[in-house]
Write an enzyme that holds these catalytic residues in place. Structure first.
Site, short mmCIF file in Angstrom:
data_model
loop_
_atom_site.label_atom_id
_atom_site.label_comp_id
_atom_site.label_asym_id
_atom_site.label_seq_id
_atom_site.Cartn_x
_atom_site.Cartn_y
_atom_site.Cartn_z
CE LYS A 175 81.89 19.28 27.70
NZ LYS A 175 82.17 20.43 26.88
N GLY A 228 76.12 23.44 35.73
CA GLY A 228 75.83 24.24 34.41
C GLY A 228 74.24 24.35 34.59
CB SER A 229 71.73 25.02 32.05
OG SER A 229 71.94 24.03 31.35
CB VAL A 232 72.70 20.43 30.61
CG1 VAL A 232 73.70 19.26 30.60
CG2 VAL A 232 72.59 21.45 29.25
N GLY A 233 71.32 19.78 33.44
CA GLY A 233 71.53 18.84 34.54
C GLY A 233 70.31 17.62 34.84
CD GLU A 250 76.54 22.24 43.55
OE1 GLU A 250 75.46 22.77 43.68
OE2 GLU A 250 77.02 21.49 44.58
CB CYS A 284 75.77 30.03 39.64
SG CYS A 284 77.02 29.64 40.73
CD GLN A 331 75.86 33.36 28.74
OE1 GLN A 331 74.68 32.61 28.52
NE2 GLN A 331 75.88 34.29 29.76
CD GLU A 381 70.84 30.79 35.67
OE1 GLU A 381 70.64 30.02 34.59
OE2 GLU A 381 71.49 30.82 36.39
#
Ligand code: NAP
Ligand code: MG
Length: 481
Positions: A175, A228-229, A232-233, A250, A284, A331, A381
């Site tokens: 995805k 990703g963020s 969400v992780g 990651e 990142c 963003q 971040e």
């Protein structure tokens, strides 16, 4: 009406089950539409998982040389399409064309590494004998693997996950991020052209919160490799726990750079420009906090600000542009809000700081100094071209400040002092430690992953890049005639 890009499921190009689409915008031109993309449903992701499950019954048993040949063919096709793909990444992500070519090159470098490494990895499960008992460790593919990637490195990150998964005999449902679906679907075409059997690689586009969730929750999906963020992780980790689905996460970062009094200041400033503003600060591993020892703070700032003035921000397709727009409206809004908060909380603006979306989602290179540990800019971040500069007394204080973060992805130190370098390497709480090299530097032989809230599970690349995707079995045998 622009072309509609379709999902790649079971070797076929399919519309979303309810024919819904979404618009793919070029961030260098607000309101533009590059193409339309399938806004997929749970039914589509379900179909892709079913296809991948069926394909696994054969692919999981396919001889290694055949899997290696398919991946090699894919990499050759990727090399042939370097320019076409770089242009797509540039158009839908906004990074400059030179950066986009660099991304394809990085994907090729890592992919070829994984291909070579696979031969050695497979050989590790060699038999050992102990008297009458013959034993060995056997690797088995997991089955269906879900790959969920971000938009900032749409080619490199998906390859770093997908190629090791396929080499070790798994099948994949991919995805892509919704800012970069075209790159993802172009990659699907390359898998098709490389002759992978149907269902071995599938690509489904659409909203993460809808179909990404569904992918993570399906008990047939045995592992999720996600970049990703952190937010969400964490959600993915909670969902995956229900079925003990293996995860490789990651996540975000707030990477610190320390500059000591004896550092080569030009080299340090060079690294700050490269890793602070490369891809508009959307790596990142971007440098986002700069900790200057007070003796050199003024000299460093003078040189940094002069370099900022010289950066060319503009059309990313132009060969001489240094920085393109950020990747899209969310963003732009997020980074603009972070800049406003930094001003409000009393950080001193030294450069940039004026987002402008009259054409595209452009944020100039932005530098704040007088940043304290309490400020949001120090802690959260931003994921954009915004540097937080603070002045510290010495290495002791620099290390305390650098480690005062929930994140621990990358870091760097500039010094000529070996003792300081070794101490920093020992004490910095991060998955990557650089000395006199910018914070984004990496090679495929070494692990790519973060500490603390920057990562979870086996890192990508390095020794665990392939290992993450296999089950292990200890086999003991005796008494056979
Ligand atoms: P994100 O919002 O977390 O999205 C990443 C991916 O997850 C996208 O494909 C997204 O789909 C999908 N997703 C969103 N919600 C989901 C859910 N509930 N279940 C399953 N999937 C879901 O991150 P991003 O804004 O795209 O990327 C920026 C972040 O990635 C930054 O924090 C950055 O530090 C981090 N990053 C980390 C690394 C690393 O290696 N550590 C590398 C690159 C980026 P949609 O696009 O459809 O929302
Ligand atoms: Mg886009």
């Amino acid at each position: 009406m622009n072309e509609t890009l379709k999902n790649y499921i079971n070797g076929e190009w399919r519309q979303s089950s309810d024919r819904a689409t979404f618009s793919n915008e070029n961030p260098a031109q607000c309101g533009s539409e590059l193409n339309r993309v399938a806004a997929s449903t749970e039914q589509d992701i379900e179909a892709a998982i079913t296809a991948a499950s069926q394909a696994f019954t054969l692919w999981g048993k396919t001889a290694l040389p055949e899997r290696q040949a398919a991946v090699e063919c894919f990499l050759n096709t990727l090399a042939t399409e370097r320019e076409a793909l770089a242009k797509i990444v540039c158009l839908e992500n906004g990074k400059t064309i030179r950066e986009a070519r660099g991304e394809v090159d990085s994907a090729l470098l890592e992919g070829r590494h994984h291909l070579r490494q696979m031969a050695v990895f497979a050989g590790q499960s060699a038999p050992t004998t102990d008297g009458a008992i013959v034993s060995w460790e056997q690797f088995h593919p997991l089955g269906v693997v879900g790959v969920i990637s971000p938009w900032n490195y749409p080619i490199n990150v998906m390859c770093r996950k997908t190629l090791p998964a396929l080499l070790t005999g798994n099948t994949v449902v991919f995805k892509p991020a919704s800012f970069t679906p075209w790159s993802g679907l172009f990659m699907a075409q390359l898998f098709e052209r490389a002759g992978f059997p149907k269902g071995v690689f599938n690509c489904v586009t659409g909203r993460g919160s809808a179909i990404g969730n569904r992918l993570v929750r399906d008990p047939r999906v045995r592992a999720i490799s996600f970049t990703g963020s952190t937010k969400v992780g964490r959600d993915i980790q909670v969902m995956a726990a229900a079925n003990f689905t293996r995860t490789q996460l990651e996540l975000g970062g707030k990477n610190a750079m320390i500059v000591l009094a004896d550092a080569d200041l030009d080299a340090a400033v060079d690294a700050t420009i490269k890793a602070g503003f490369g891809c508009a600060g959307q790596w990142c591993t971007s440098t986002s906090r700069v900790l200057l020892v007070k003796d050199i703070a003024d000299a460093y700032m003078d040189r940094l600000l002069a370099r900022c003035k010289a950066l060319v921000v503009g059309d990313p397709l132009n060969e001489t542009t240094d920085m393109g727009p950020v990747a899209g409206p969310s963003q732009f809004e997020g980074i603009s809000a972070a800049i406003a908060t930094a001003k409000q909380e009393g950080a001193r603006l030294r450069f940039g700081g004026n987002p402008d979306k009259s054409q595209g989602y452009f944020i100039p290179p932005t530098v704040f100094d007088h940043v304290t540990q309490k400020m949001t800019l120090f802690r959260e971040e931003v994921f954009g071209p915004v540097l937080a500069v603070s002045t510290v007394r010495d290495l002791d204080e620099a290390l305390i400040w650098a480690n005062a973060s929930i994140y621990g992805l990358s870091s760097t130190l500039f010094t000529n002092d070996m003792a300081a370098a070794l101490r920093y390497v020992r004490e910095i709480e991060a998955g990557m430690a650089h000395v006199n090299i910018h914070s984004g530097f990496k090679t495929p032989e070494l692990p790519f992953g973060g500490w603390k809230e920057s990562g979870f599970g086996a890192p990508e690349n390095g020794r665990s890049g392939l290992e993450f995707f296999v089950e292990r079995k200890a086999v003991y045998m005796k008494g056979l005639r």
